[in-house]
Enzyme design. Structure first.
Site, PDB file in Angstrom:
ATOM      1  N   ASP A 341       0.861  -1.169   0.000  1.00 27.70           N
ATOM      2  CA  ASP A 341       0.000   0.000   0.000  1.00 27.70           C
ATOM      3  C   ASP A 341       0.908   1.233   0.000  1.00 27.70           C
ATOM      4  O   ASP A 341       2.063   1.164   0.411  1.00 27.70           O
ATOM      5  CB  ASP A 341      -0.870  -0.038   1.267  1.00 27.70           C
ATOM      6  CG  ASP A 341      -1.884   1.091   1.308  1.00 27.70           C
ATOM      7  OD1 ASP A 341      -2.343   1.496   0.238  1.00 27.70           O
ATOM      8  OD2 ASP A 341      -2.206   1.554   2.411  1.00 27.70           O
ATOM      9  N   ASP A 643      -3.185  -1.107   5.560  1.00 27.06           N
ATOM     10  CA  ASP A 643      -3.623  -0.606   6.861  1.00 27.06           C
ATOM     11  C   ASP A 643      -5.120  -0.386   6.941  1.00 27.06           C
ATOM     12  O   ASP A 643      -5.658  -0.193   8.021  1.00 27.06           O
ATOM     13  CB  ASP A 643      -2.905   0.714   7.199  1.00 27.06           C
ATOM     14  CG  ASP A 643      -3.121   1.791   6.135  1.00 27.06           C
ATOM     15  OD1 ASP A 643      -3.834   1.507   5.148  1.00 27.06           O
ATOM     16  OD2 ASP A 643      -2.589   2.902   6.292  1.00 27.06           O
ATOM     17  N   ASP A 647      -7.855  -3.150   2.485  1.00 23.63           N
ATOM     18  CA  ASP A 647      -6.732  -4.064   2.295  1.00 23.63           C
ATOM     19  C   ASP A 647      -6.999  -5.471   2.826  1.00 23.63           C
ATOM     20  O   ASP A 647      -6.230  -6.392   2.542  1.00 23.63           O
ATOM     21  CB  ASP A 647      -5.485  -3.510   2.995  1.00 23.63           C
ATOM     22  CG  ASP A 647      -5.056  -2.175   2.441  1.00 23.63           C
ATOM     23  OD1 ASP A 647      -5.030  -2.041   1.208  1.00 23.63           O
ATOM     24  OD2 ASP A 647      -4.767  -1.257   3.231  1.00 23.63           O
TER      25      ASP A 647
END
Length: 906
Positions: A341, A643, A647
């Site tokens: 990410d 996070d 996700d």
């Protein structure tokens, strides 16, 4: 309100393209009225039809079912067989130890299988706020679980959105969707319909989604999807469907267990056939098969696997990586792709002003993030701008036309829009004391940012009247400006030059805002004409969510290790490409693949894109999951960082899910195998090194233990073929396997890493614990152990005619072989003469302890009775030690050949 209906709706409300509809059409399809809302009768029908607004939690397996499931494993079958054999031999202590190992493995498996249900529970907690609704024409507060499609919902600053909603009225509404979409910036919402098809949630600017947070403004919206139909609910469903992904280590251990089981079965049949051909007594055949089975089962292997992994857990914790399941320790060591990410992992998730254009000059700031430190400089020289300069007025407008809490910023606990916090910090770097300036220039009125205007404005007291400060999109602010402030003088503004500078800053991945001011006599901003008159442009501020400085080196280190790093983000494509190129993720400038393009690709077409593209932007949770799935299908070992709620599916599907400890949501942490306590991608590089050390040590331990097993098998097989008495009895084999080996193999788990281990290429994903080359070495070592043991057994039996003496010598020979062989196993590539003996002090202690224990077995009366042993003479000891040293000579020769071929085994 429309007439009551027999069914709550007559269309599939959850699948409507709500963002493409007008607010009036949305209310019409939802069969509701924007002013009066639903009636109690409507609510009752819809609640019955759609169910409560909550994410369904899986019933899951019962505790007994999960526990039983832990025993459905080939290695566990072998352990249970070993426990049975030792029990039959009345060795209750060893039987208890083996059963304890089985139980420990069951506990670890139970914890891992329970994680999926924990992730769903975390999602369910996220979807449980209160909701302010209009029903029967009255405003009331209800539990979010009672919300139904068609409810008219009132949104206000600080509240959590309770369902997916189509906005039908907005006054400066801004929503933080980072947990759901990965978008780093607060999203400005509006009412207008969007005509572009197949938009990802991050681009649906007239929708508010369950689980997101209103940062400022107010709005009215119609609930259109509740419970499992929301974007949050779809993610929960995906997590449920994915289940548990086995790590590569688990798959390799399973495979090794099956091989050992097949080996035991094959040898048992072979020995039984030989016994029948030799007319052996059935009882003798059974005793021989039992001895063979005990010799072949590496009883200590599961224990030492757990110990090695636990040591890795401790080492990783010291480096800020918290492991949630033991097998995950090794997975990072074999990872071939890291899908990261962007926001909060590769970047700080703290917007920072990087460049300021004012007075026809370009200024830069130092330091990144929200801390009130750093300076503004020009050409490397620190600048303290005078109050009359364009630079000072640009900073002043940025901090006054601003709704972020000043006190919170000064206390180091910033609250509000990240962009506005960044403007406060840049003003502080320019010498403006935030609280003081607010007192000096009291705010009289303000106009919030709205997408139609693309700017916000405040009216502030001044020494000689009032001043309007404005900040917003450059094109919007520039349209209202006639002059520009340059070094304290007003000069005609040059629109083309300002646009050129703005484009140059934007091309660097910066978000650009323009600042302006004008004096006024008005005491309110209600008269919009005051906002259309001649403003003075002060300058531009360009900001970004900065890359963590240590991440650049960490990404480079990962790439040098043969690990591919890709970025998967919900952020804008321009921002993603700019950050990706800073990190070296796009050296050939292939650019980024957007979610809306990915949506149209077949699996085969996506596989081709995955071969060259490392940056993926504007992706939804299902896109991220699909990318991970295709990489796995291509044979990669995939680690994924994240996070947010968005996700969770990818974290669950990956071989290793890595969540953020500080900024991560509960959902992400529960779906992960590892948590970074410092939210730092660089920690992953450290964890990769530890993971490789762990696997290297597992390979060393496995080789060490199986060497003994192979040697013992060959000894028993040759003894049977030669029609000799068995050189060991079963209890002596257990002593070799569980006691003497059991101390040394644990010592190998403490071995420090091999030099340069991080620079090696990742192991091939399908490579097992034992490679072909290592199995060759295993066979060679087994033959040396068998030849030496059979030789000493035959010689002493011929010399003394005492079978117990010969067996004692054979058992001791195997123990001494292991004393030397464990030194070989400290490195599978380097010579033992190049390794500091005391770099692993526990190994020294284990050798002394093992030798002491073995001498006790040979000399203590009751132990002699149990193990049928007797003392050996000095001459016998010297011969045994001399033969034992042969395993070092053989190991050194094999390592030399391997180094010459430039092959790494460990």
């Amino acid at each position: 309100m429309t007439d009551p209906i027999e069914t709550p709706i007559n269309v599939n409300i959850s699948e409507q393209p709500w963002y493409t509809l007008t607010s009036e059409k949305a209310c019409e399809i939802a069969n509701t009225a924007s002013e009066t809302g639903l009636t109690e009768e409507d609510v009752e029908k819809r609640l019955s039809f759609f169910g409560p607004n909550e994410i369904a939690v899986e019933a899951g397996l019962t505790r007994w079912q999960i526990l039983i499931h832990q025993f459905k494993d080939p290695l566990i079958y072998i352990l249970l067989a070993a426990a049975f054999v030792t029990f039959v031999l009345q060795d209750y202590v060893d039987s208890g130890v083996i059963l304890a190992v089985v139980l420990l493995n069951a506990v670890i498996g139970y914890i891992q299988e329970n994680k999926a249900q924990s992730a769903i529970r975390a999602l369910s907690r996220l979807s449980d706020p209160k909701a302010q609704v209009i029903r029967n024409g009255r405003e009331i507060e209800i539990p979010s679980r009672d919300l139904v499609p068609g409810d008219i919902v009132l949104l206000s600053s600080g509240g959590r959105v309770a369902a997916d909603m189509r906005i039908i009225m907005s006054k400066g509404l801004e929503v933080d969707e980072s947990a759901l979409t990965g978008e780093s910036e607060v999203i400005n919402k509006h009412v207008d319909p969007l005509r572009t098809p197949n938009l990802v949630p991050a681009d649906q600017k007239n929708m508010a989604f369950a689980g997101t947070i209103v940062t400022q403004g107010r709005a009215k919206a119609v609930a259109v999807r509740t419970g499992d139909s929301t974007e949050l609910g779809k993610i929960a469903s995906t997590v449920k469907e994915i289940g548990i992904t086995k790590t590569p280590l688990q798959e390799k251990v399973d495979k090794l267990g099956k091989h050992i089981g097949n080996l035991i079965l094959g040898f048992a049949l072979l020995i039984a056939v030989i016994g029948i051909l030799y007319n052996m007594d059935p009882t003798e055949i059974f005793i021989t098969v039992v001895a063979m089975a005990v010799s072949a089962i590496p009883e200590g292997l599961p224990v030492i696997l757990t110990v090695t992994l636990a040591i890795g857990v401790r080492r990783m914790a010291n480096r800020q990586a918290i492991i949630r399941s033991l097998p995950a320790v090794e997975t990072l060591g074999s990872t071939t792709v890291i899908g990261s990410d962007k926001t909060g992992t590769l970047t700080k998730n703290q917007m920072t002003v990087r460049q300021i254009w004012a007075d026809d000059n370009l200024f830069e700031t130092t330091e990144a993030g929200y801390q009130l430190e750093g300076t503004i400089s020009e050409g490397g020289n620190v600048i303290t701008p005078p109050a009359e300069s364009g630079l000072f007025q640009t900073l002043l407008a940025g901090t006054l036309a601003n709704e972020a809490n000043v006190t919170a910023v000064e206390m180091g606990e910033p609250q509000g829009d990240p962009t506005e916090i960044a403007l406060h910090v840049s003003a502080y770097k320019g010498g403006i004391r935030l609280s003081d300036i607010r007192l000096q220039k009291e705010q009289l009125d303000f106009l919030p940012f709205e997408p139609e205007r693309k700017f916000m404005a405040t009216l502030n007291k001044n020494e000689n009247g009032q001043t309007i400060f404005m900040k917003g999109a450059p094109e919007s602010v520039l349209d209202r400006c006639k002059y520009q402030l340059k070094d304290g003088e007003l000069v005609p503004v040059d629109p083309e030059k300002v646009k050129t500078v703005s484009k140059q800053m934007a091309a660097q991945g910066l978000r650009v805002l323009a600042m302006a001011y004008r004096s006024t006599e008005s005491e309110y901003l209600d008269d919009r004409s005051v906002l259309e008159e001649e403003f003075v442009l002060t300058g531009l501020q360009g900001m970004e969510d900065p890359v963590r400085p240590e991440v650049i080196e960490a990404v480079q280190s990962a790439q040098e290790s043969g690990i591919r790093v890709i970025m998967i983000t919900g952020d804008h494509i321009d921002t993603a490409v700019a950050i990706g190129r800073q990190l070296g993720l796009d050296p050939e400038e292939h650019g980024a693949l957007e979610g809306k393009v990915l949506e149209r690709l077949s699996d085969e077409e996506l596989d081709l894109q995955l071969m060259k593209i490392n940056i993926f932007a504007r992706v939804s949770p299902k896109h991220k999951y699909r990318i991970v799935d295709r990489l796995k299908e291509s044979g990669h070992v995939v680690a994924v960082t994240g996070d947010g709620v968005n996700d969770a599916p990818a974290l669950r599907a990956a071989h290793l899910g890595v969540a953020m400890g500080k900024s991560g949501t509960d959902v992400a942490r529960e779906a992960s195998d590892m948590v970074l306590s410092d939210d730092n991608f660089a920690t992953i590089t450290a964890a990769i090194e530890e993971g490789r050390i762990v696997f290297s040590n597992i390979r060393k331990v496995t080789f060490f233990l199986l060497s003994t097993a192979v040697g013992e098998l060959i000894v028993i097989l040759i003894a049977v073929l030669m029609n000799w008495p068995l050189p060991f009895i079963a209890v002596q084999i257990l002593w070799i396997n569980l006691v003497t080996n059991g101390l040394q193999d644990i010592a190998l788990a403490f071995e420090p890493g091999e030099p340069g281990i991080l620079k090696r290429k990742p192991r091939p994903p399908k490579e097992g614990i034992l490679t072909g080359r290592l199995m060759e070495r295993l066979g060679g070592v087994g033959l040396v152990l068998a030849a030496g043991t059979l030789g000493i057994f035959w010689w002493i039996y011929q010399q003394t005619g005492d079978l117990d003496m010969a067996r004692t010598a054979a058992m001791t020979q195997m123990v001494v072989f292991q004393f030397f062989h464990v030194l070989n196993c400290r490195s599978l590539d380097r010579s033992i003469f190049r390794i500091n003996f005391f770099s692993n002090k526990f190994l020294f202690v284990s050798l002394v302890a093992a030798l002491t224990a073995h001498l006790a077995v040979l000399h203590v009366g009751f132990l002699q009775t149990i193990f049928r042993t007797m003392p050996l003479t000095i001459d016998q000891w010297m011969l045994i030690v001399g033969i034992g040293f042969l395993v070092i000579l053989g190991g050194e020769l094999d390592k030399f050949v391997n180094r010459w071929r430039k092959n790494h085994i460990g």
